[in-house]
Design a protein around this motif. Sequence first.
Motif, PDB file in Angstrom:
ATOM      1  N   THR A   1      99.720 131.663 -11.923  1.00 21.39           N
ATOM      2  CA  THR A   1      99.050 132.806 -12.542  1.00 21.39           C
ATOM      3  C   THR A   1      99.971 133.340 -13.616  1.00 21.39           C
ATOM      4  OG1 THR A   1      97.947 133.398 -10.470  1.00 21.39           O
ATOM      5  CG2 THR A   1      98.126 135.130 -12.134  1.00 21.39           C
ATOM      6  N   TRP A   2      99.441 133.474 -14.826  1.00 22.93           N
ATOM      7  CA  TRP A   2     100.246 134.114 -15.855  1.00 22.93           C
ATOM      8  C   TRP A   2      99.388 135.088 -16.636  1.00 22.93           C
ATOM      9  CZ3 TRP A   2      99.010 128.927 -16.620  1.00 22.93           C
ATOM     10  CH2 TRP A   2      98.412 128.577 -17.807  1.00 22.93           C
ATOM     11  N   THR A   3     100.062 136.091 -17.204  1.00 22.96           N
ATOM     12  CA  THR A   3      99.326 137.142 -17.901  1.00 22.96           C
ATOM     13  C   THR A   3     100.066 137.548 -19.165  1.00 22.96           C
ATOM     14  OG1 THR A   3      98.138 139.213 -17.508  1.00 22.96           O
ATOM     15  CG2 THR A   3     100.376 139.120 -16.688  1.00 22.96           C
ATOM     16  N   SER A   4      99.320 137.986 -20.146  1.00 19.65           N
ATOM     17  CA  SER A   4      99.870 138.548 -21.372  1.00 19.65           C
ATOM     18  C   SER A   4      99.616 140.051 -21.323  1.00 19.65           C
ATOM     19  CB  SER A   4      99.192 137.934 -22.602  1.00 19.65           C
ATOM     20  OG  SER A   4      99.611 138.606 -23.778  1.00 19.65           O
ATOM     21  N   LEU A   5     100.690 140.823 -21.409  1.00 21.71           N
ATOM     22  CA  LEU A   5     100.597 142.281 -21.340  1.00 21.71           C
ATOM     23  C   LEU A   5     101.064 142.897 -22.649  1.00 21.71           C
ATOM     24  CD1 LEU A   5     102.283 142.772 -17.839  1.00 21.71           C
ATOM     25  CD2 LEU A   5      99.832 142.725 -18.322  1.00 21.71           C
ATOM     26  N   ALA A   6     100.597 144.093 -22.935  1.00 23.41           N
ATOM     27  CA  ALA A   6     101.087 144.883 -24.067  1.00 23.41           C
ATOM     28  C   ALA A   6     101.533 146.229 -23.526  1.00 23.41           C
ATOM     29  CB  ALA A   6      99.994 145.066 -25.103  1.00 23.41           C
ATOM     30  N   LEU A   7     102.594 146.756 -24.098  1.00 22.87           N
ATOM     31  CA  LEU A   7     103.013 148.102 -23.725  1.00 22.87           C
ATOM     32  C   LEU A   7     101.920 149.077 -24.144  1.00 22.87           C
ATOM     33  CD1 LEU A   7     106.745 148.015 -24.827  1.00 22.87           C
ATOM     34  CD2 LEU A   7     105.872 148.113 -22.493  1.00 22.87           C
ATOM     35  N   LYS A   8     101.548 149.992 -23.274  1.00 15.21           N
ATOM     36  CA  LYS A   8     100.485 150.933 -23.594  1.00 15.21           C
ATOM     37  C   LYS A   8     100.800 151.793 -24.820  1.00 15.21           C
ATOM     38  CE  LYS A   8      97.417 151.401 -19.738  1.00 15.21           C
ATOM     39  NZ  LYS A   8      96.861 152.265 -18.703  1.00 15.21           N
ATOM     40  N   PRO A   9     102.015 152.309 -24.959  1.00 12.84           N
ATOM     41  CA  PRO A   9     102.277 153.108 -26.174  1.00 12.84           C
ATOM     42  C   PRO A   9     102.048 152.300 -27.455  1.00 12.84           C
ATOM     43  CG  PRO A   9     103.995 153.478 -24.569  1.00 12.84           C
ATOM     44  CD  PRO A   9     103.132 152.352 -24.050  1.00 12.84           C
ATOM     45  N   ALA A  10     102.384 151.022 -27.440  1.00  7.64           N
ATOM     46  CA  ALA A  10     102.183 150.184 -28.625  1.00  7.64           C
ATOM     47  C   ALA A  10     100.701 150.028 -28.919  1.00  7.64           C
ATOM     48  CB  ALA A  10     102.829 148.817 -28.426  1.00  7.64           C
ATOM     49  N   VAL A  11      99.898 149.938 -27.874  1.00  4.34           N
ATOM     50  CA  VAL A  11      98.454 149.812 -28.051  1.00  4.34           C
ATOM     51  C   VAL A  11      97.884 151.143 -28.522  1.00  4.34           C
ATOM     52  CG1 VAL A  11      96.271 149.437 -26.850  1.00  4.34           C
ATOM     53  CG2 VAL A  11      98.216 147.958 -26.383  1.00  4.34           C
ATOM     54  N   ASP A  12      98.317 152.243 -27.883  1.00  3.64           N
ATOM     55  CA  ASP A  12      97.775 153.560 -28.204  1.00  3.64           C
ATOM     56  C   ASP A  12      98.118 153.995 -29.629  1.00  3.64           C
ATOM     57  OD1 ASP A  12      96.767 153.642 -25.669  1.00  3.64           O
ATOM     58  OD2 ASP A  12      98.362 154.891 -24.850  1.00  3.64           O
ATOM     59  N   LEU A  13      99.314 153.691 -30.088  1.00  3.93           N
ATOM     60  CA  LEU A  13      99.748 154.140 -31.404  1.00  3.93           C
ATOM     61  C   LEU A  13      99.530 153.107 -32.496  1.00  3.93           C
ATOM     62  CD1 LEU A  13     103.106 155.830 -30.356  1.00  3.93           C
ATOM     63  CD2 LEU A  13     100.899 156.931 -30.743  1.00  3.93           C
ATOM     64  N   GLY A  14      99.223 151.873 -32.093  1.00  2.32           N
ATOM     65  CA  GLY A  14      99.001 150.834 -33.072  1.00  2.32           C
ATOM     66  C   GLY A  14     100.261 150.312 -33.726  1.00  2.32           C
ATOM     67  N   LYS A  15     101.405 150.606 -33.146  1.00  3.91           N
ATOM     68  CA  LYS A  15     102.667 150.109 -33.702  1.00  3.91           C
ATOM     69  C   LYS A  15     103.628 149.795 -32.562  1.00  3.91           C
ATOM     70  CE  LYS A  15     104.345 154.801 -34.389  1.00  3.91           C
ATOM     71  NZ  LYS A  15     104.817 155.786 -35.317  1.00  3.91           N
ATOM     72  N   PRO A  16     104.620 148.945 -32.822  1.00  5.23           N
ATOM     73  CA  PRO A  16     105.596 148.617 -31.767  1.00  5.23           C
ATOM     74  C   PRO A  16     106.386 149.842 -31.346  1.00  5.23           C
ATOM     75  CG  PRO A  16     105.744 147.091 -33.616  1.00  5.23           C
ATOM     76  CD  PRO A  16     104.844 148.198 -34.038  1.00  5.23           C
ATOM     77  N   THR A  17     106.812 149.837 -30.097  1.00  5.49           N
ATOM     78  CA  THR A  17     107.673 150.902 -29.601  1.00  5.49           C
ATOM     79  C   THR A  17     108.959 150.304 -29.092  1.00  5.49           C
ATOM     80  OG1 THR A  17     106.742 150.744 -27.382  1.00  5.49           O
ATOM     81  CG2 THR A  17     105.703 152.312 -28.870  1.00  5.49           C
ATOM     82  N   SER A  18     109.983 151.117 -29.063  1.00  6.28           N
ATOM     83  CA  SER A  18     111.243 150.643 -28.510  1.00  6.28           C
ATOM     84  C   SER A  18     111.203 150.823 -27.000  1.00  6.28           C
ATOM     85  CB  SER A  18     112.415 151.433 -29.098  1.00  6.28           C
ATOM     86  OG  SER A  18     112.276 152.806 -28.765  1.00  6.28           O
ATOM     87  N   LEU A  19     112.041 150.085 -26.300  1.00 12.32           N
ATOM     88  CA  LEU A  19     112.122 150.225 -24.867  1.00 12.32           C
ATOM     89  C   LEU A  19     112.705 151.590 -24.523  1.00 12.32           C
ATOM     90  CD1 LEU A  19     113.381 146.716 -23.833  1.00 12.32           C
ATOM     91  CD2 LEU A  19     111.080 147.630 -23.620  1.00 12.32           C
TER      92      LEU A  19
END
Length: 147
Positions: free
Chosen positions: A127-145
């Motif tokens: 089983t494998w999955t591709s995830l996105a950080l929610k802040p990156a999705v919500d803001l439309g830009k990458p976020t730092s850890l």
Amino acid sequence: MAEASDRYMLFGMDANTYETPSKDQQGVTPFASWYTSEKMNSCYGPTPNPKNYTTFHARTYLQPQLNKAIKYSEKDVKGDKNPKDFIVFWDKDYIVRSTTKDNTGAGVYTEGMVFPTLAFPSDHGITWTSLALKPAVDLGKPTSLRH
């Protein structure tokens, strides 16, 4: 379960859940109720399909433990065909982009196929999955850890 607000959690597991559990087994639906109550989600979402199997194995008469051996014609009834494998995470952190299974070793999951096989020696699919950080999705830009 305590959540560490400054850390990410991503955990792959054999949850040993069953589509139709017996008295001493964990059902996939109660398992999902538990992880959602703990503010978690899974690669299959908050309400996984109990028929989304990640195992399908049945012992043959050529393997040890003959008491567990079944006829090929009984595989769908007596085989272990259940949704057991999950990737869980804090719901606030990730959104699932996609989740895929493989029981062939070629990146394909063949429904109804008993495994392990000579080409795929595990009794659990991958089983494998591709995830996105929610802040990156919500803001439309990458976020730092987080720090």
